[in-house]
Design a protein around this motif. Sequence first.
Motif, PDB file in Angstrom:
ATOM      1  N   PRO A 139      70.642  67.612 105.463  1.00 11.69           N
ATOM      2  CA  PRO A 139      70.726  67.873 104.014  1.00 11.69           C
ATOM      3  C   PRO A 139      70.292  66.648 103.225  1.00 11.69           C
ATOM      4  CG  PRO A 139      72.907  67.491 104.932  1.00 11.69           C
ATOM      5  CD  PRO A 139      71.965  67.554 106.097  1.00 11.69           C
TER       6      PRO A 139
ATOM      7  N   ARG B  54      69.512  69.148  98.398  1.00 10.16           N
ATOM      8  CA  ARG B  54      68.804  70.203  99.131  1.00 10.16           C
ATOM      9  C   ARG B  54      69.529  70.415 100.455  1.00 10.16           C
ATOM     10  NH1 ARG B  54      62.666  68.618  99.557  1.00 10.16           N
ATOM     11  NH2 ARG B  54      62.700  70.579 100.700  1.00 10.16           N
ATOM     12  N   GLY B  55      70.027  71.631 100.647  1.00 10.32           N
ATOM     13  CA  GLY B  55      70.791  71.944 101.846  1.00 10.32           C
ATOM     14  C   GLY B  55      69.958  71.842 103.104  1.00 10.32           C
ATOM     15  N   GLY B  56      70.629  71.546 104.199  1.00 11.70           N
ATOM     16  CA  GLY B  56      69.945  71.482 105.481  1.00 11.70           C
ATOM     17  C   GLY B  56      70.363  72.636 106.389  1.00 11.70           C
ATOM     18  N   LYS B  57      69.902  72.582 107.629  1.00 10.17           N
ATOM     19  CA  LYS B  57      70.239  73.620 108.612  1.00 10.17           C
ATOM     20  C   LYS B  57      70.429  72.966 109.964  1.00 10.17           C
ATOM     21  CE  LYS B  57      67.881  77.729 106.791  1.00 10.17           C
ATOM     22  NZ  LYS B  57      66.834  78.735 107.107  1.00 10.17           N
ATOM     23  N   THR B  58      71.375  73.485 110.712  1.00 13.89           N
ATOM     24  CA  THR B  58      71.474  73.077 112.106  1.00 13.89           C
ATOM     25  C   THR B  58      70.371  73.792 112.872  1.00 13.89           C
ATOM     26  OG1 THR B  58      72.931  74.884 112.775  1.00 13.89           O
ATOM     27  CG2 THR B  58      73.972  72.907 111.855  1.00 13.89           C
TER      28      THR B  58
ATOM     29  N   GLY C 206      70.569  77.382 112.743  1.00 13.77           N
ATOM     30  CA  GLY C 206      70.433  78.046 111.450  1.00 13.77           C
ATOM     31  C   GLY C 206      71.664  77.975 110.578  1.00 13.77           C
ATOM     32  N   ARG C 207      72.716  77.261 111.004  1.00 12.98           N
ATOM     33  CA  ARG C 207      73.913  77.160 110.176  1.00 12.98           C
ATOM     34  C   ARG C 207      73.632  76.224 109.006  1.00 12.98           C
ATOM     35  NH1 ARG C 207      78.090  73.629 110.635  1.00 12.98           N
ATOM     36  NH2 ARG C 207      77.369  72.991 112.702  1.00 12.98           N
ATOM     37  N   TYR C 208      74.050  76.658 107.816  1.00  6.59           N
ATOM     38  CA  TYR C 208      73.759  75.920 106.580  1.00  6.59           C
ATOM     39  C   TYR C 208      74.554  74.623 106.528  1.00  6.59           C
ATOM     40  CZ  TYR C 208      73.334  74.875 101.590  1.00  6.59           C
ATOM     41  OH  TYR C 208      73.090  74.276 100.382  1.00  6.59           O
ATOM     42  N   LEU C 209      73.877  73.538 106.192  1.00  2.00           N
ATOM     43  CA  LEU C 209      74.526  72.239 105.991  1.00  2.00           C
ATOM     44  C   LEU C 209      74.504  71.935 104.500  1.00  2.00           C
ATOM     45  CD1 LEU C 209      72.914  70.192 108.915  1.00  2.00           C
ATOM     46  CD2 LEU C 209      75.218  71.183 108.838  1.00  2.00           C
ATOM     47  N   GLU C 210      75.673  71.864 103.930  1.00  2.00           N
ATOM     48  CA  GLU C 210      75.767  71.713 102.480  1.00  2.00           C
ATOM     49  C   GLU C 210      75.364  70.304 102.049  1.00  2.00           C
ATOM     50  OE1 GLU C 210      78.991  72.500  98.871  1.00  2.00           O
ATOM     51  OE2 GLU C 210      79.536  72.827 100.959  1.00  2.00           O
TER      52      GLU C 210
END
Length: 656
Positions: free
Chosen positions: A252, A308-312, A315-319
């Motif tokens: 993120p 800007r959010g990230g992803k594992t 596909g899990r959202y990283l705030e």
Amino acid sequence: MVTLDRLRIDLEKQLQIDKEITAVEVIGDTLDECLADAAVQLETKVRNLEYEVIEKGFAGVIGLMKKPWRIKVYENPSLIQKKHSENSVSAESNSEEIEEIKVVTMDGMYFIRRFGSNIFVKVTLPVGDGNPVNPDDLINDARRPDNTRLDEELLKKLAKEGTNDEYVEVGDYNHISAGDAVMAVDLAKDEMQATITVSAPAAGGSDISADRIINALRTQGVVAGIEEDKIKAFVDTPVYNVPYEVAAAVQPQHGTDAYIEYKFETDKSRLKLKETENGQVDFKELNLIQNVVAGQPLAKKILPTRGRGGKTIMGRYLEARNGKDISLPLGQNTVLDKDGCTILAEKNGHVSLVGDKINVEEIYEVQGVNIKTGNISYMGTVLCRGDVEDGFNIKADGNVEIYGSVGRCNIEAGGDIVISQGVMGRDECEIVTSKSVWARFIQNAKVTAEEYIVVNDNIMNSDVTAMKKIVLKGKRASIIGGKVFATEEISAKNIGSSGGGIETILSVGYDPRKKQRLTELQEMQANLVKELEEIELNIQTLENNKKVRRSLPKEKEESLNNFIAQKSDLVAQNEEMTKEIDEINERLRELKVVGCVNASGTVYPGVKIYVRDELDEVRTETKAVTFFYDNGFVKRGKFDPSQVSDVGGPDGYSAN
């Protein structure tokens, strides 16, 4: 055929590439920690790194028998070559500005891999003066006993043209599935990384292809952060039997907090001393004041940004955290611009950061003007609680208020100057103001005011000029020595010295600036009238010719029009001059009436009184007298206290 010369050349080139590779040895609790540390040291990203395991670590059991990882890390050689290639292209684009460009040289390279039952080749073209791939070397390396088909003509073509960073099929071989390279995919528990561990293929076995790696990742549920560049690098130069990162979470991007961008120096310790022409520090110019004018930008708030959010990799959202906003540091005499972010000065003055607020102070207060403050130049009012010491100067756009005394100094103000303890100039002091001066006494100084000069005790041996009135009040209100001039009035108790020997000259009843301007205008108008007469004569001549001939040639018609236009301009200028001359003459006529010198006490012998241009030299003591102008002579009348003007107090006096 590989010759010794060819082998030597290849080894020299490989040695040159190896010299560009910087390796570091790192130790950490985990492999990821080691790679992160190496990335910082090598100033690159983790995905660009290759490594060799020196000692394999062990996490231990319940904290026991823990063993750290020890690895040797270096940047991927192919990426180093790619950087060289990019640098070469960048250098070529700047060839017009740089006379001499160092061209990066890199030989062409080739990679032979077996995917499935097919043979594939990847060829990169040379850079700069590098050598291309030798077709014979490529064909010889591609030949193997288990080949069933090899398109050597295609290999020759690819050696010349390259494969555009892709693998191209060039033949087949006897594929033995049992010998294929074996790949294991390992996903981190926190879903932040995926690695593969690959064993080398046996005879007849297939290599690991990029598609196979990507498909394996997708099968495991990896949907984000797949590092295709690293995967391609692995296919080109496989690293066997050690974990190799092929996917990493999209981190993120946290928003940046709002901050204030100051447009003035907030750290006083960073204000620079002024240097003299010979390079020495001028300790009188300490530059402690940062002057600003109304409307000048002082600071700007840089707005916070959204994260800007990230992803594992699964596909899990990283705030991501949004940037924090802050309040604007609006202080005294500051306003906000229309954009809602820029802070402007509302008034002229001195800008400073007090606490967390931006202030513009109209009054700059010091305990004294000396080596601690240096010279003062300020766009507002200066308030000095003590003395202005010898050799230090004050320049202010507003008032200057001094509670102490003034020595050998220069003081200049746009407003009133108030000096509570007087002036001891020692013939090296000059005071100038656009308004008035109030002082206890003035000695051995030059003082000029556009309006009034008001003194409590005495004016002694000084050159004093006021464009309106000079008034001395108090029991010892005396003028002794020097030249004192006022346009309208000079009033004091005693004028001159009882012992004599000191020249005292007082002048009133005229405005030297107006008089000089009148002379200039009269000379300009005389020249203008002559020019008008010449133009009028030219106009009359051309108009007479036009009447006789009924028309004029084109050039003369243009000349006539130009003369008429010039006449119109000169007539307008003459009217403006006449108006200004009339105003000055009216002012001078008024001064004939108001120009006077009042003495409530004694005027001593030797004093010279000028009213307008006429002189009255006092030869005997005269008491309670008024000198005024009448019919071309200076006359004396009885002093009338009601004739002495009351000029009031300083305008805008701010002292408490």
